[in-house]
Design a protein around this motif. Structure first.
Motif, mmCIF file in Angstrom:
data_model
loop_
_atom_site.group_PDB
_atom_site.id
_atom_site.type_symbol
_atom_site.label_atom_id
_atom_site.label_comp_id
_atom_site.label_asym_id
_atom_site.label_seq_id
_atom_site.Cartn_x
_atom_site.Cartn_y
_atom_site.Cartn_z
ATOM 1 N N LYS A 16 33.020 37.480 13.224
ATOM 2 C CA LYS A 16 33.453 36.126 12.919
ATOM 3 C C LYS A 16 32.428 35.195 12.718
ATOM 4 O O LYS A 16 32.666 34.396 11.883
ATOM 5 C CB LYS A 16 34.453 35.861 14.231
ATOM 6 N N GLU A 17 31.443 35.147 13.723
ATOM 7 C CA GLU A 17 30.191 34.346 13.493
ATOM 8 C C GLU A 17 29.994 34.350 11.935
ATOM 9 O O GLU A 17 29.273 33.409 11.443
ATOM 10 C CB GLU A 17 29.344 34.277 14.659
ATOM 11 N N HIS A 18 29.361 35.493 11.729
ATOM 12 C CA HIS A 18 28.718 35.868 10.572
ATOM 13 C C HIS A 18 29.556 35.362 9.236
ATOM 14 O O HIS A 18 29.151 34.681 8.491
ATOM 15 C CB HIS A 18 28.335 37.589 10.325
ATOM 16 N N LEU A 19 30.834 35.484 9.550
ATOM 17 C CA LEU A 19 31.624 35.196 8.315
ATOM 18 C C LEU A 19 31.803 33.560 8.169
ATOM 19 O O LEU A 19 31.873 33.135 6.920
ATOM 20 C CB LEU A 19 33.009 35.652 8.511
ATOM 21 N N ALA A 20 31.752 32.876 9.271
ATOM 22 C CA ALA A 20 31.597 31.542 9.314
ATOM 23 C C ALA A 20 30.272 30.959 8.601
ATOM 24 O O ALA A 20 30.457 30.070 7.891
ATOM 25 C CB ALA A 20 31.831 30.851 10.818
ATOM 26 N N ASN A 21 29.321 31.481 9.099
ATOM 27 C CA ASN A 21 28.092 31.133 8.732
ATOM 28 C C ASN A 21 28.037 31.245 7.098
ATOM 29 O O ASN A 21 27.633 30.525 6.402
ATOM 30 C CB ASN A 21 26.936 31.944 9.192
ATOM 31 N N LEU A 22 28.619 32.456 6.539
ATOM 32 C CA LEU A 22 28.700 32.847 5.335
ATOM 33 C C LEU A 22 29.471 31.837 4.259
ATOM 34 O O LEU A 22 29.172 31.293 3.300
ATOM 35 C CB LEU A 22 29.063 34.159 5.130
ATOM 36 N N HIS A 23 30.444 31.296 5.013
ATOM 37 C CA HIS A 23 31.624 30.384 4.492
ATOM 38 C C HIS A 23 30.622 29.046 4.440
ATOM 39 O O HIS A 23 30.982 28.503 3.247
ATOM 40 C CB HIS A 23 32.839 30.399 5.197
ATOM 41 N N ASP A 24 29.961 28.539 5.445
ATOM 42 C CA ASP A 24 29.324 27.435 5.283
ATOM 43 C C ASP A 24 28.276 27.582 4.306
ATOM 44 O O ASP A 24 27.977 26.563 3.408
ATOM 45 C CB ASP A 24 28.646 26.948 6.597
ATOM 46 N N ALA A 25 27.516 28.661 4.345
ATOM 47 C CA ALA A 25 26.481 28.347 3.297
ATOM 48 C C ALA A 25 26.896 28.468 1.593
ATOM 49 O O ALA A 25 26.629 27.873 0.923
ATOM 50 C CB ALA A 25 25.662 30.112 3.568
ATOM 51 N N LEU A 26 28.144 29.150 1.689
ATOM 52 C CA LEU A 26 28.657 29.133 0.182
ATOM 53 C C LEU A 26 29.264 27.862 0.002
ATOM 54 O O LEU A 26 29.145 27.121 -1.177
ATOM 55 C CB LEU A 26 30.007 30.186 0.055
ATOM 56 N N ARG A 27 29.723 26.956 0.897
ATOM 57 C CA ARG A 27 30.232 25.424 0.560
ATOM 58 C C ARG A 27 28.874 24.521 0.427
ATOM 59 O O ARG A 27 29.135 23.769 -0.364
ATOM 60 C CB ARG A 27 31.078 24.981 2.107
ATOM 61 N N ASP A 28 27.890 24.972 1.233
ATOM 62 C CA ASP A 28 26.661 23.980 0.871
ATOM 63 C C ASP A 28 26.329 24.379 -0.684
ATOM 64 O O ASP A 28 25.680 23.335 -1.216
ATOM 65 C CB ASP A 28 25.497 24.431 1.690
ATOM 66 N N THR A 29 26.065 25.587 -0.841
ATOM 67 C CA THR A 29 25.656 25.911 -2.188
ATOM 68 C C THR A 29 26.488 25.355 -3.338
ATOM 69 O O THR A 29 26.101 24.659 -4.224
ATOM 70 C CB THR A 29 25.609 27.428 -2.358
ATOM 71 N N GLN A 30 27.566 25.451 -3.166
ATOM 72 C CA GLN A 30 28.742 24.778 -4.062
ATOM 73 C C GLN A 30 28.306 23.194 -4.157
ATOM 74 O O GLN A 30 28.539 22.655 -5.443
ATOM 75 C CB GLN A 30 30.250 24.860 -3.353
#
Length: 433
Positions: free
Chosen positions: A368-382
């Protein structure tokens, strides 16, 4: 008790008939008198075996002169011993089978020389020979014929313009694909030469007499659509044996004192047994006739051959099954099939271990933590990409004053061009029609 006594008498008479028949048969020129025909399946005592395109197949109870496939094959048998009788009887049993439109021919020779002019020839391919030949073929499309030819050694049959016209005797005989064996009998007495097929007369003549010192032979040839010729019996006997078989029972008993002695010299049974052996009404058990004895002997011999054939076939089938079973067992234990199965099992085991490890790794960790970090990284990149694109668009857009200046310059250029055009048009010469 009456039945057992009759069987004993009949069996003793059969044994006497068999021994008498064998003793008066020319065994050195006969085939099929004893079973098996050959002990080694390659040679026949007192006979020469030859073939063209193949070797005749010698079985326990018959000789296959031409195979059912392929065609254009030849096979022949020639006796080593010459005929030493002026009166004789030849019994031949054969079978011909093949395709619906198969073709071939069978010859029975009696010639001055053994294997004359090529031992596997037919009447259409033989050269000069001295003797007689019976030909069995489908001449004239009649479904089968038996024809007899003579030659004194001066005529070459293969070079003759019409060999068929040389026949001195013939008859129609459908011999192909009968299932049952065909029976041919050739008889020579002092005045008559006769041929019978399946118990009926084919032809006879009083103008032909074969001398002693000639050799018997049997040859067969197949065509492109082949016929398979099988020889089951070739029995040569003096003619007096034939006449003896046709005599009344009383004369036979008078001529066979030696064979009847063992039965007559048996001690008589006690009176009580004699009374039990006699059937009701005082009738006595009649002695079997020679025809009955001969018939029973032939039946017993035929049954014996068939039983031996069945036993041989069963042994061959058992041997083949044992061999196949041993091959399958060997292939399953140490052969290539076993090695292939072992390799497949090894690969499947490795795949199973890898899948098990992946399953344990997935079940033992929280992602779950890895998925949340991946989601934040994708949002920052966008967001970064959007800001970068806005900056590029705004910084690369042209300024307003530059646009206005370009518009004014364009209008001035267009106006100057128009003035030049008007001036040149005024000074241009006028043209009138």
């Amino acid at each position: 008790m009456r039945i057992s006594r009759s069987v004993q008498v009949l069996a003793a008479a059969c044994c006497a008939a068999t021994s008498a028949y064998a003793s008066h048969t020319m065994e050195e020129m006969s085939l099929g008198l004893y079973y098996p025909i050959s002990n080694d399946k390659h040679t026949i005592p007192n006979w020469r075996v030859s073939g063209a395109g193949h070797d005749p197949q010698i079985l326990s109870d018959r000789i296959i002169l031409t195979p059912p496939y392929p065609g254009n094959k030849r096979g022949a048998l020639w006796s080593v011993f010459a005929l030493d009788k002026n009166e004789f009887v030849v019994d031949v049993e054969f079978r011909a089978s093949g395709q619906e439109r198969g073709n071939g021919n069978l010859q029975i020779w009696l010639t001055k020389e053994s294997q004359p002019v090529g031992q596997t020839n037919s009447i259409y391919t033989v050269g000069q020979f001295d003797g007689l030949v019976l030909s069995i073929d489908q001449y004239g499309g009649s479904g089968g014929k038996v024809r007899a030819f003579l030659n004194d050694g001066t005529v070459s049959f293969k070079d003759h313009h019409s060999v068929d016209s040389l026949a001195f005797g013939q008859c129609d005989y459908s011999y192909r694909n009968k299932g049952a064996l065909s029976h041919l009998k050739m008889t020579q007495t002092g005045e008559i030469f006769a041929v019978e097929v399946d118990g009926r007369q084919c032809f006879q003549t009083n103008k032909v007499t074969m001398p002693m010192g000639y050799y018997f032979g049997i040859s067969a040839a197949s065509a492109e659509n082949p016929d398979s010729f099988e020889l089951w019996k070739f029995i040569v006997s003096p003619h007096e044996v034939e006449s003896r078989q046709n005599q009344p029972p009383k004369e036979q008993q008078a001529q066979q004192p030696i064979q009847q002695q063992p039965i007559q010299q048996q001690p008589p049974p006690p009176p009580q047994q004699q009374q039990q052996q006699q059937p009701a009404g005082g009738a006595s058990v009649s002695q079997p006739t020679w025809d009955q004895v001969n018939d029973v002997n032939n039946r017993v011999y035929s049954v014996e051959k068939k039983v031996d054939n069945i036993y041989r076939l069963l042994q061959e089938m058992q041997g083949k099954q044992d061999q196949k079973f041993a091959e399958v067992v060997a292939m399953g234990s140490n052969g290539p099939i076993h090695e292939h199965v072992r390799a497949v099992e090894t690969v499947v085991g490795r795949i199973q271990s890898i899948v098990t490890a992946i399953q344990k790794d997935i079940e033992g960790k929280d992602y779950k933590e890895h998925l949340a970090n991946l989601h934040d990284a994708l949002r920052d990149t966008q967001s970064g990409l959007r800001d970068s694109l806005t900056h590029v668009v705004t910084s690369s857009a042209p300024k307003m004053w530059t646009f206005v200046f370009l518009v004014v310059i364009f209008q001035v250029v267009m106006f100057g061009g128009y003035l030049v055009y008007k001036r040149r048009r005024e000074i241009a010469p006028k043209k009138y029609l």
